[in-house]
Design a protein around this motif. Structure first.
Motif, PDB file in Angstrom:
ATOM      1  N   ARG A   1      44.495  47.740  24.943  1.00  0.00           N
ATOM      2  CA  ARG A   1      45.520  48.240  25.300  1.00  0.00           C
ATOM      3  C   ARG A   1      44.798  50.167  24.873  1.00  0.00           C
ATOM      4  O   ARG A   1      44.943  51.256  26.058  1.00  0.00           O
ATOM      5  N   GLN A   2      44.060  50.134  24.793  1.00  0.00           N
ATOM      6  CA  GLN A   2      43.130  51.741  24.261  1.00  0.00           C
ATOM      7  C   GLN A   2      42.574  51.871  25.571  1.00  0.00           C
ATOM      8  O   GLN A   2      43.204  53.084  26.706  1.00  0.00           O
TER       9      GLN A   2
ATOM     10  N   VAL B   1      55.206  50.751  25.537  1.00  0.00           N
ATOM     11  CA  VAL B   1      53.497  50.531  25.556  1.00  0.00           C
ATOM     12  C   VAL B   1      52.822  50.612  26.736  1.00  0.00           C
ATOM     13  O   VAL B   1      53.811  49.587  27.900  1.00  0.00           O
ATOM     14  N   PRO B   2      52.423  51.049  27.874  1.00  0.00           N
ATOM     15  CA  PRO B   2      51.914  50.148  29.255  1.00  0.00           C
ATOM     16  C   PRO B   2      51.311  49.357  29.459  1.00  0.00           C
ATOM     17  O   PRO B   2      50.790  49.007  28.681  1.00  0.00           O
TER      18      PRO B   2
ATOM     19  N   THR C   1      45.446  52.852  28.553  1.00  0.00           N
ATOM     20  CA  THR C   1      45.531  53.302  28.512  1.00  0.00           C
ATOM     21  C   THR C   1      44.532  55.264  28.543  1.00  0.00           C
ATOM     22  O   THR C   1      44.878  56.095  29.570  1.00  0.00           O
ATOM     23  N   ASP C   2      43.567  54.914  28.812  1.00  0.00           N
ATOM     24  CA  ASP C   2      42.288  55.546  29.206  1.00  0.00           C
ATOM     25  C   ASP C   2      41.523  55.423  30.299  1.00  0.00           C
ATOM     26  O   ASP C   2      41.173  56.378  30.940  1.00  0.00           O
TER      27      ASP C   2
END
Length: 159
Positions: free
Chosen positions: A149-150, A21-22, A153-154
């Protein structure tokens, strides 16, 4: 009552593997935690609304409205490192303080340590529900990290 858990944010890659994950920077993680203070209604199971008042540069007071109930707490900040949420007493329940700390013992690795502590003696009835609370807190804290985390990512987290 004291309950503590650590959620790994940036696990170190093993071998030649890359991050799955980033990875967060510390600044991005801190920015996300500040959103949890300022705009908790954006998170899963957050309040209907929240009013934040700065009492001092690193001490804030919040009023969170959940339907007909209002919860008031103070949040002490150690910028870039930790948040401590201390609720005002309400009803007959023992207030429980939450401290969230950013941990980075090795370069690249980040974690969030959550510590829940009762601010007094719990009744037998309250103590009976502690295991349920622990499970709910862990699930909620994982949901918070999932939301951050979302947003990472966005591209919604500054830093």
């Amino acid at each position: 009552m004291r309950f503590e858990h650590l959620i790994e944010i940036n696990p170190l890659p093993t071998g030649s593997a890359e991050f799955v994950v980033p990875p967060f920077t510390e600044a991005q993680l801190w920015a996300g935690l500040l959103l949890k203070v300022r705009e908790p209604q954006r998170f899963p199971l957050g309040p209907d609304r929240c009013t934040v008042t700065e009492l001092e540069p690193e001490l804030w007071r919040r009023e969170q409205v959940f339907g007909a109930n209002t919860l008031v707490d103070q949040v002490r900040l150690v910028p870039g490192r930790s948040l401590q949420f201390t609720p005002e007493p309400h009803g007959d329940t023992t207030p429980i303080r939450l401290t969230i700390s950013i941990e980075s013992p090795r370069p690249g690795w980040l974690g969030l340590r959550y510590v829940y502590e009762a601010l007094g003696e719990q009744s037998a009835e309250e103590a009976y529900f502690n295991e349920y609370r622990h499970s709910a807190w862990l699930a909620h804290d994982r949901d918070t990290v999932g939301t951050l985390r979302q947003w990472l990512t966005d591209g919604q987290l500054p830093g």
